[in-house]
Design a protein around this motif. Structure first.
Motif, PDB file in Angstrom:
ATOM      1  N   PHE A 150      45.591  35.506  30.055  1.00  0.00           N
ATOM      2  CA  PHE A 150      44.930  36.456  30.936  1.00  0.00           C
ATOM      3  C   PHE A 150      43.559  36.824  30.393  1.00  0.00           C
ATOM      4  O   PHE A 150      43.379  36.956  29.185  1.00  0.00           O
ATOM      5  N   PHE A 151      42.600  37.029  31.312  1.00  0.00           N
ATOM      6  CA  PHE A 151      41.357  37.695  30.977  1.00  0.00           C
ATOM      7  C   PHE A 151      41.617  39.174  31.193  1.00  0.00           C
ATOM      8  O   PHE A 151      42.201  39.566  32.206  1.00  0.00           O
ATOM      9  N   SER A 152      41.196  40.013  30.250  1.00  0.00           N
ATOM     10  CA  SER A 152      41.409  41.447  30.371  1.00  0.00           C
ATOM     11  C   SER A 152      40.167  42.176  29.898  1.00  0.00           C
ATOM     12  O   SER A 152      39.399  41.651  29.094  1.00  0.00           O
ATOM     13  N   SER A 153      39.982  43.385  30.408  1.00  0.00           N
ATOM     14  CA  SER A 153      38.872  44.187  29.902  1.00  0.00           C
ATOM     15  C   SER A 153      39.174  44.548  28.460  1.00  0.00           C
ATOM     16  O   SER A 153      40.326  44.708  28.069  1.00  0.00           O
ATOM     17  N   ASN A 154      38.140  44.647  27.679  1.00  0.00           N
ATOM     18  CA  ASN A 154      38.278  44.942  26.255  1.00  0.00           C
ATOM     19  C   ASN A 154      38.369  46.451  26.073  1.00  0.00           C
ATOM     20  O   ASN A 154      37.371  47.141  26.043  1.00  0.00           O
ATOM     21  N   CYS A 155      39.592  46.981  26.023  1.00  0.00           N
ATOM     22  CA  CYS A 155      39.760  48.432  25.914  1.00  0.00           C
ATOM     23  C   CYS A 155      40.455  48.796  24.608  1.00  0.00           C
ATOM     24  O   CYS A 155      41.177  48.002  24.026  1.00  0.00           O
ATOM     25  N   GLN A 156      40.225  50.018  24.179  1.00  0.00           N
ATOM     26  CA  GLN A 156      40.803  50.504  22.927  1.00  0.00           C
ATOM     27  C   GLN A 156      42.241  50.981  23.113  1.00  0.00           C
ATOM     28  O   GLN A 156      43.042  50.927  22.204  1.00  0.00           O
ATOM     29  N   ASN A 157      42.583  51.491  24.323  1.00  0.00           N
ATOM     30  CA  ASN A 157      43.916  52.013  24.573  1.00  0.00           C
ATOM     31  C   ASN A 157      44.874  50.854  24.857  1.00  0.00           C
ATOM     32  O   ASN A 157      44.768  50.188  25.871  1.00  0.00           O
ATOM     33  N   GLN A 158      45.790  50.616  23.958  1.00  0.00           N
ATOM     34  CA  GLN A 158      46.716  49.494  24.084  1.00  0.00           C
ATOM     35  C   GLN A 158      48.133  49.991  24.324  1.00  0.00           C
ATOM     36  O   GLN A 158      49.091  49.439  23.839  1.00  0.00           O
ATOM     37  N   THR A 159      48.242  51.082  25.111  1.00  0.00           N
ATOM     38  CA  THR A 159      49.530  51.699  25.408  1.00  0.00           C
ATOM     39  C   THR A 159      49.929  51.386  26.842  1.00  0.00           C
ATOM     40  O   THR A 159      49.126  51.502  27.760  1.00  0.00           O
TER      41      THR A 159
END
Length: 158
Positions: A61-70
């Motif tokens: 998958f392509f995903s946005s690079n976010c800090q919240n991994q919950t």
């Protein structure tokens, strides 16, 4: 999720994922017409709810690079330090592969599952030469990461 014809398999190397797919996505270059990589926010979904066939052992998958991994049921936790993914031809860009493991429950008391993910991102090679494990956002290139999600239990059954 697209299916390849029988006998054909999507088994890209780390270098192919980073420099053919992710780099093309970030720099808005054309991706192959039969791309097996969907755009989805991986971190808003539990790994067992991600799109794809149930018989598919590896999902990309392509995903946005976010800090919240919950997610709703748990969280992704880094399990080892970043590994460099080097291109065969240097152009000032390198890749990094981070390994994450999914834990059910609330951090830090969650229980480890069989789900793992390799998260690939692009960085400038000038930055990586000095300190490639730094979390400084200025060194990263683009707002996308490529995620390779898999269940270790399914892999051991081969």
């Amino acid at each position: 999720m697209r299916r390849l014809p029988p006998g054909l398999y999507f088994e890209p190397t780390d270098e192919e994922l980073v420099f053919h797919y992710l780099k093309s996505k970030i720099f808005s270059r054309k991706l192959p017409s039969i791309s097996m990589i969907l755009d989805i926010n991986v971190y808003q979904n539990d790994p067992w709810n991600l799109p794809g066939n149930c018989d598919q052992k590896d999902k990309y998958f392509f995903s946005s690079n976010c800090q919240n991994q919950t997610t709703k049921s748990g969280y992704w936790k880094e399990s080892e330090s970043d590994k460099k993914v080097l291109p065969s031809l240097s152009d000032g860009i390198e890749g990094l592969r981070k390994t994450l493991v999914f834990y059910e429950g609330k951090s830090p008391n969650g229980s480890q599952t069989d789900w793992s993910m390799y998260q690939y991102r692009l960085v400038s090679s000038e930055t990586t030469a000095s300190n490639y494990s730094s979390q400084n956002n200025e060194e990263e290139i683009g707002d996308w990461v490529l995620c390779h999600v898999f269940n270790n239990k399914n892999r051991s059954m081969e």
